[in-house]
Design a protein around this motif. Structure first.
Motif, short mmCIF file in Angstrom:
data_model
loop_
_atom_site.label_atom_id
_atom_site.label_comp_id
_atom_site.label_asym_id
_atom_site.label_seq_id
_atom_site.Cartn_x
_atom_site.Cartn_y
_atom_site.Cartn_z
N UNK B 52 0.83 -1.20 0.00
CA UNK B 52 0.00 0.00 0.00
C UNK B 52 0.87 1.26 0.00
N UNK B 53 2.03 1.17 0.65
CA UNK B 53 2.94 2.32 0.67
C UNK B 53 3.47 2.59 -0.75
N UNK B 54 3.74 1.54 -1.49
CA UNK B 54 4.19 1.73 -2.88
C UNK B 54 3.09 2.43 -3.67
N UNK B 60 3.16 7.65 -6.72
CA UNK B 60 2.92 9.07 -7.04
C UNK B 60 4.20 9.90 -7.11
N UNK B 61 5.14 9.62 -6.18
CA UNK B 61 6.42 10.35 -6.19
C UNK B 61 7.15 10.10 -7.51
N UNK B 62 7.18 8.84 -7.90
CA UNK B 62 7.88 8.46 -9.14
C UNK B 62 7.23 9.13 -10.35
N UNK B 71 0.39 2.39 -12.31
CA UNK B 71 -0.86 1.89 -11.71
C UNK B 71 -0.53 0.61 -10.95
N UNK B 72 -0.71 0.65 -9.64
CA UNK B 72 -0.42 -0.53 -8.82
C UNK B 72 -1.75 -1.13 -8.37
N UNK B 388 9.87 2.07 6.07
CA UNK B 388 10.03 1.16 7.21
C UNK B 388 9.18 1.60 8.40
N UNK B 389 9.00 2.92 8.53
CA UNK B 389 8.18 3.43 9.64
C UNK B 389 6.70 3.16 9.35
#
Lengths: 291, 478
Positions: B52-54, B60-62, B71-72, B388-389
């Protein structure tokens, strides 16, 4: 001659779509069913093995068990949907307050994807957390645990199917009831027939084609139930709800047993055709003969 | 020159250097993305906190930095495999990235489904991102290397299945006194199965006596989902000294004791019976619980202790919108039989499951170069601490020392320290290319054991025989 050509021309797109998306995949499945093919085996290639997969199907106790539970599932689900659907259709033929709202709510499950239905029922039936086990426990002291009790899991899948598909039966039968001519009913009332006699001798015979069409559709649907059961019970507990659709899914996808899975699919298709043919012979053909 | 002045100058220099490095990085991504404008990358993965973090942060950052759309698709574990394998098998090329769980990588490598990332980057140096370094990964990355030592997947999650316990209950003087009175022992996290059983039985009874929704343990014991089978073979059996699912790959894939395997050994039978007893005193929903529901059960405060996948530890311990046990979570190593720790330390065994996964690039992808960029983006050291957080997974050695990660480590009762120091005692799934095939062949017998249709002893005998038969059919066993 000219109109014949035009007819074929107009039909051509449909026939092409049917050929590429129906006939061709079916031929491919039959072809695969005569091969040993598991892409994760040491030899990942297709190896022709005559009718070995079909021989295995006959002796596969897991498959035979799944056929048994499927037959029971189909029987209880379709019969219940038919009775409940007819009663609801009759109710909707009358006027009562809130009829439009009730009819809309009643139809909602029909538009839900099976996977959503499975998820909803999973949330409602999770032991000790779901609303259904809680209500059953507080009202009747009954501990519903579909992860442990085979019978409870089986009944829950049947009830879920009834909840999902009864609206289809209701809508079909409403259409049939609405289209019935009033004359025979008026005549019967004049002749002094009671409600039961009217139902058995007039209503039922007149809506029989609609009932049979509904039974055929629901029968075929119920035989290939996968998504909602997979989501609700995963085919468990044990193999209690491992219906043929679920069995085929597990053979073909996670186990990648493509050859054997295809053989089971062909056999199930054949059995579905036989069951429908038996129903046709038993219920429709005699009537046509009499007529 | 004072110390404070020198420190200030150093900090300034570091900031300028870091700022310049970030600017350089941004330039690289913008330039690299230029030739892929209009490309949309599609990936499929399991809906887990790291994935979910990806989907929510890294993609979006990428997109912003490169202009390449991503699209993930996050979906259920079963669906993820179903979609990825069908796509790669049929060669349709729908997906440019697929999630590779550690236990399936051997099957994917055997089928040549994946692109050699190391080689591709060596062949296309202009695609190599400055912030991506294979050497920065922890040794978990070795699970995703081929026989040539090259990387075939970018590790994106790695965690151990740990023993979580409720510190509020374990530290409650009233509970401690009651436990001492009932058992004669001090209440502390169990190190043996006997201790674990004693604690589990105590808390289940405590819940009953005090009319609380509290049980002594969790159990991932779904009666129709492979999660239960995994809990037994990968988490419970190793703690009794049964490794590699009880199969001996060096001995013609033997599974039965008769042929040299351990699937139906006395240790395996003891392990299964112990686990079934735990299942019986766990919350009622356990018979329908997969890994997700086990975490939810613990987070709901319904279990005093349990074996939970580490990927869920962060939200259980810190997210009060989802968890009722925030601030009350302790971590420990799983309970063990005598001799298992010694075998693990000697490298002859392991004490539990080291789970994780990577993002791989299917050979069937139609956008391989653009996908290589994305894989490097998520594999950079700079994006790791935040990840990681948000989801407790560590794939880079340096991430452990990040201040944010250290802070989270304290909140998690030292989970990251445990991962760093004791991670070597855990192991991923054995390197079998027939993972799902074997599981599906024997799982129905396992489910019948769970429902009581077959007793555990004869059930394990049947499973071992079926294993050898299935492996013979697949051609692995001669």
């Amino acid at each position: 001659m000219h109109s014949n050509k035009l007819g074929w021309l107009l039909l051509a797109p449909t026939l092409l779509v049917l050929f590429f998306f129906g006939v061709l995949p079916f031929i491919y499945v039959v072809y695969v069913s005569f091969h040993q093919w598991n892409p994760f085996a040491v030899n990942p290639d297709m190896v022709f093995n005559w009718a070995e997969n079909y021989r295995r199907v006959v002796f596969d106790t897991q498959f035979l068990a799944s056929l048994g539970v499927t037959a029971a599932f189909v029987f209880f689900a379709v019969i219940s949907e038919l009775i409940l659907g007819y009663l609801l259709a009759q109710a909707f033929m009358k006027d009562f307050p809130g009829k439009a709202i009730f009819r809309t709510i009643h139809t909602l499950p029909l538009i839900m994807a099976p996977i959503i239905v499975g998820s909803i029922w999973k949330l409602m039936t999770t032991p000790s957390i779901g609303i259904i086990p809680n209500l059953l426990d507080s009202w009747f002291g009954y501990d519903l645990n579909i992860g442990q009790s085979a019978i409870a899991a089986f009944i829950t899948t049947v009830v879920m199917d009834i909840w999902h598909w009864t609206p289809l039966v209701t809508l079909t039968l409403i259409a049939a009831l609405v289209s019935l001519p009033p004359d025979p009913f008026e005549q019967a009332q004049i002749d002094g027939a009671n409600k039961r006699q009217i139902f058995w001798h007039i209503t039922l015979p007149m809506i029989r084609p609609a009932i049979l069409a509904t039974v055929f559709i629901r029968l075929m649907d119920a035989l290939r139930t996968v998504d909602e059961v997979l989501m609700l019970t995963g085919g468990g507990p044990g193999s209690a709800t491992r219906y043929v659709g679920v069995h085929i899914f597990k053979e073909v996808f996670p186990r990648t047993n493509y050859g054997y899975g295809s053989a089971i699919s062909v056999i199930v298709l054949y059995l579905t055709i036989v069951v429908c043919w038996l129903l046709y012979v038993g219920l429709i053909a005699p009537r046509n003969k009499k007529g | 020159m004072s110390f404070a002045f020198r420190l200030g100058v150093s900090a300034l220099a570091l900031s300028i250097a870091a700022g310049s490095a970030f600017a350089q990085d941004d330039d690289f991504w913008a330039k690299a993305g230029e030739k892929f404008q209009g490309v949309t990358l599609r990936g499929v993965t399991e809906a887990t906190p790291p994935s979910n973090y990806i989907s929510d942060v890294l993609a979006p950052e990428f997109e912003e930095k490169t202009g390449i759309r991503v699209e993930i698709e996050t979906t259920s574990w079963d669906q993820m495999y179903d979609k990825a394998i069908k796509d790669m098998e049929a060669g349709t090329g729908i997906y440019d990235m697929v999630y590779i769980e550690q236990d399936i990588v051997y099957a994917y490598l055997a089928r040549n489904f994946l692109v050699d990332v190391t080689k591709s980057l060596a062949d296309n140096p202009d695609l190599k991102a400055p912030g991506f370094d294979e050497a920065a990964f922890t040794t978990f990355a070795d699970y995703f290397r081929g026989e040539n030592g090259d990387l075939y997947g970018i590790p994106m999650e790695a965690f151990i299945k740990i023993y979580l316990y409720r510190t509020d209950l374990f530290n409650d003087p009233e509970v401690q006194a009651a436990f001492k009175e009932a058992t004669g022992n001090e209440l502390k996290p169990a190190t043996t199965h006997e201790e674990y059983t004693q604690i589990a039985e105590f808390f289940t009874k405590w819940g009953e006596d005090h009319d609380m929704d509290l049980w002594g343990t969790t159990a991932q014991a779904h009666t129709g989902h492979p999660a239960s089978w995994y809990e037994y073979v990968e988490t419970v059996a190793p703690t009794f000294g049964v490794y590699g699912w009880g199969i001996d790959p060096d001995n013609n894939y033997a599974a039965t004791v008769e042929n040299g395997g351990t699937m139906n050994s006395d240790k395996a039978k003891a392990a299964l019976k112990w686990w079934l007893h735990m299942r019986d005193i766990a919350p009622p929903e356990s018979v329908q619980s997969t890994w997700t529901e086990v975490a939810t059960t613990f987070a709901a405060g319904r279990a005093a202790q349990g074996l939970v996948y580490g990927e869920n530890a962060a939200w259980i311990a810190s997210d009060d919108s989802k968890s009722r046990v925030v601030g009350n979570v302790g971590v420990a190593l799983p309970p063990l039989e005598d001799g298992v720790m010694a075998e693990a330390e000697a490298g002859d065994g392991y004490i539990g499951y080291y789970d994780g996964g990577a993002f791989g690039l299917p050979v069937t992808s139609k956008n391989q170069d653009a996908a290589l960029l994305f894989l490097q983006y998520i594999g950079q050291e700079s994006v790791q601490p935040g990840w990681a957080v948000a989801a407790p997974r560590i794939t880079h050695t340096a991430t452990y020392d990040d201040p944010g990660v250290q802070e989270m480590n304290d909140e998690l009762g030292g989970y990251y320290d445990m991962l760093r120091e004791d991670g070597k005692l855990f192991a991923g799934a054995p390197p079998y290319p027939f993972h799902a095939q074997l599981r599906e062949a024997i799982a129905p017998i396992f489910y019948d054991i769970l429902t009581g249709k077959i007793d555990p002893d004869s059930g394990l005998d049947q499973m071992a025989e079926k294993t050898e038969q299935e492996l013979t059919d697949l051609g692995y066993r001669q």
